[in-house]
Design a protein around this motif. Sequence first.
Motif, mmCIF file in Angstrom:
data_model
loop_
_atom_site.group_PDB
_atom_site.id
_atom_site.type_symbol
_atom_site.label_atom_id
_atom_site.label_comp_id
_atom_site.label_asym_id
_atom_site.label_seq_id
_atom_site.Cartn_x
_atom_site.Cartn_y
_atom_site.Cartn_z
ATOM 1 N N ILE A 177 1.558 10.546 -9.756
ATOM 2 C CA ILE A 177 0.656 9.432 -10.088
ATOM 3 C C ILE A 177 0.994 8.202 -9.255
ATOM 4 C CG2 ILE A 177 -0.032 7.812 -11.917
ATOM 5 C CD1 ILE A 177 0.553 10.216 -13.891
ATOM 6 N N LEU A 178 2.279 7.872 -9.175
ATOM 7 C CA LEU A 178 2.701 6.687 -8.424
ATOM 8 C C LEU A 178 2.431 6.832 -6.931
ATOM 9 C CD1 LEU A 178 6.076 5.826 -10.223
ATOM 10 C CD2 LEU A 178 3.880 4.645 -10.443
ATOM 11 N N GLU A 179 2.685 8.022 -6.387
ATOM 12 C CA GLU A 179 2.445 8.247 -4.954
ATOM 13 C C GLU A 179 0.964 8.142 -4.612
ATOM 14 O OE1 GLU A 179 4.210 12.021 -4.047
ATOM 15 O OE2 GLU A 179 6.244 11.188 -3.935
ATOM 16 N N ALA A 180 0.110 8.760 -5.448
ATOM 17 C CA ALA A 180 -1.337 8.700 -5.196
ATOM 18 C C ALA A 180 -1.848 7.263 -5.313
ATOM 19 C CB ALA A 180 -2.075 9.612 -6.174
ATOM 20 N N THR A 181 -1.361 6.539 -6.318
ATOM 21 C CA THR A 181 -1.787 5.153 -6.522
ATOM 22 C C THR A 181 -1.344 4.282 -5.351
ATOM 23 O OG1 THR A 181 -1.662 5.430 -8.918
ATOM 24 C CG2 THR A 181 -1.672 3.172 -8.092
ATOM 25 N N TYR A 182 -0.094 4.448 -4.918
ATOM 26 C CA TYR A 182 0.422 3.670 -3.793
ATOM 27 C C TYR A 182 -0.376 3.961 -2.514
ATOM 28 C CZ TYR A 182 3.393 2.257 0.073
ATOM 29 O OH TYR A 182 3.847 1.698 1.246
ATOM 30 N N THR A 183 -0.622 5.241 -2.240
ATOM 31 C CA THR A 183 -1.351 5.617 -1.020
ATOM 32 C C THR A 183 -2.756 5.019 -1.009
ATOM 33 O OG1 THR A 183 -0.105 7.688 -0.859
ATOM 34 C CG2 THR A 183 -2.169 7.576 0.367
ATOM 35 N N HIS A 184 -3.467 5.144 -2.137
ATOM 36 C CA HIS A 184 -4.832 4.614 -2.226
ATOM 37 C C HIS A 184 -4.823 3.096 -2.061
ATOM 38 C CE1 HIS A 184 -8.989 5.306 -4.222
ATOM 39 N NE2 HIS A 184 -9.018 4.202 -3.500
ATOM 40 N N SER A 185 -3.921 2.448 -2.773
ATOM 41 C CA SER A 185 -3.843 0.985 -2.746
ATOM 42 C C SER A 185 -3.492 0.485 -1.347
ATOM 43 C CB SER A 185 -2.787 0.526 -3.758
ATOM 44 O OG SER A 185 -2.680 -0.869 -3.763
ATOM 45 N N ARG A 186 -2.478 1.081 -0.726
ATOM 46 C CA ARG A 186 -2.051 0.669 0.610
ATOM 47 C C ARG A 186 -3.156 0.889 1.639
ATOM 48 N NH1 ARG A 186 1.742 4.806 2.862
ATOM 49 N NH2 ARG A 186 -0.288 5.752 3.252
ATOM 50 N N ASN A 187 -3.765 2.074 1.609
ATOM 51 C CA ASN A 187 -4.769 2.389 2.622
ATOM 52 C C ASN A 187 -6.010 1.520 2.499
ATOM 53 O OD1 ASN A 187 -2.960 4.260 3.482
ATOM 54 N ND2 ASN A 187 -4.241 6.037 3.148
ATOM 55 N N LEU A 188 -6.437 1.275 1.267
ATOM 56 C CA LEU A 188 -7.610 0.420 1.089
ATOM 57 C C LEU A 188 -7.294 -1.012 1.524
ATOM 58 C CD1 LEU A 188 -10.525 0.656 0.260
ATOM 59 C CD2 LEU A 188 -9.864 0.152 -2.084
ATOM 60 N N ALA A 189 -6.091 -1.477 1.193
ATOM 61 C CA ALA A 189 -5.684 -2.825 1.608
ATOM 62 C C ALA A 189 -5.663 -2.934 3.134
ATOM 63 C CB ALA A 189 -4.308 -3.158 1.034
ATOM 64 N N LEU A 190 -5.073 -1.942 3.799
ATOM 65 C CA LEU A 190 -5.003 -1.961 5.264
ATOM 66 C C LEU A 190 -6.388 -1.868 5.894
ATOM 67 C CD1 LEU A 190 -1.899 0.347 5.887
ATOM 68 C CD2 LEU A 190 -2.050 -2.140 6.198
ATOM 69 N N PHE A 191 -7.259 -1.050 5.269
ATOM 70 C CA PHE A 191 -8.602 -0.913 5.823
ATOM 71 C C PHE A 191 -9.371 -2.233 5.728
ATOM 72 C CE2 PHE A 191 -13.118 -0.275 5.712
ATOM 73 C CZ PHE A 191 -13.313 0.498 6.844
ATOM 74 N N VAL A 192 -9.355 -2.851 4.549
ATOM 75 C CA VAL A 192 -10.084 -4.116 4.370
ATOM 76 C C VAL A 192 -9.535 -5.173 5.334
ATOM 77 C CG1 VAL A 192 -10.692 -5.968 2.761
ATOM 78 C CG2 VAL A 192 -10.667 -3.605 1.973
ATOM 79 N N PHE A 193 -8.210 -5.244 5.440
ATOM 80 C CA PHE A 193 -7.568 -6.201 6.342
ATOM 81 C C PHE A 193 -8.004 -5.961 7.794
ATOM 82 C CE2 PHE A 193 -4.005 -7.472 9.078
ATOM 83 C CZ PHE A 193 -3.821 -8.787 8.675
ATOM 84 N N GLY A 194 -7.948 -4.713 8.231
ATOM 85 C CA GLY A 194 -8.331 -4.374 9.600
ATOM 86 C C GLY A 194 -9.804 -4.610 9.875
ATOM 87 N N TYR A 195 -10.641 -4.184 8.931
ATOM 88 C CA TYR A 195 -12.093 -4.330 9.103
ATOM 89 C C TYR A 195 -12.492 -5.807 9.171
ATOM 90 C CZ TYR A 195 -17.041 -4.486 7.968
ATOM 91 O OH TYR A 195 -18.389 -4.777 7.982
ATOM 92 N N LYS A 196 -12.026 -6.591 8.203
ATOM 93 C CA LYS A 196 -12.382 -8.009 8.183
ATOM 94 C C LYS A 196 -11.806 -8.745 9.386
ATOM 95 C CE LYS A 196 -12.495 -10.303 4.250
ATOM 96 N NZ LYS A 196 -13.884 -10.653 3.934
ATOM 97 N N GLY A 197 -10.593 -8.350 9.774
ATOM 98 C CA GLY A 197 -9.977 -8.971 10.946
ATOM 99 C C GLY A 197 -10.772 -8.695 12.214
#
Length: 201
Positions: free
Chosen positions: A61-81
Amino acid sequence: MAAPTETVNKLLASGKYHAALAVIKGLRNGAVYGAKVRAPHALVMTFLFKTGPLSDKIQTILEATYTHSRNLALFVFGYKGLTTIMAWLQAEKLQAHSFMAAFVTGYLVFGRYNKVNEQINLYLLSRILYGLAKLAVDKGYVTKPVKEPFPWFAATVWGVVLWLFEHHKNTLQPSLKSSMTYLYTDSNKFNNLRNFIIYNK
């Protein structure tokens, strides 16, 4: 002398550096949204379908949550940047910027294969196909149906997925296959009242 919080609040309210700060806020929102979406989903799916010690389930549960959270954060950051930089370079915002920024960031963040990325990409695929069909009607490329097409859409989706499950099971995503096995295969297995009503198998 103004307190640090007051200084930061003045800066945020002033509108200075808004584009750069919006990129950072996007990073934050991606992380929070990813965790909110994935944690309950991972919790339910893990306890429904995964066997093994409690510690392994919690780790999953923790690994899946971390992966989803990290990847979405990085995607939004990269896309908006990237969209911010492209709009600044061309002195205007173009539709092509959205596609190019998402294409590059999607490749870098969601192009790495893992179960979470697979689920997110498949989720988006179904939404964009639906959206493109609506866009084709809105733009006049396809004639607007006289009758409501949704029942035919639903019938096709369910017809294809059950055909794949019954005859080409190995082509389905593992979580979908697990869900369908529980619904359609495990419901054939019973020999007493306990495993008919109370327990599965």
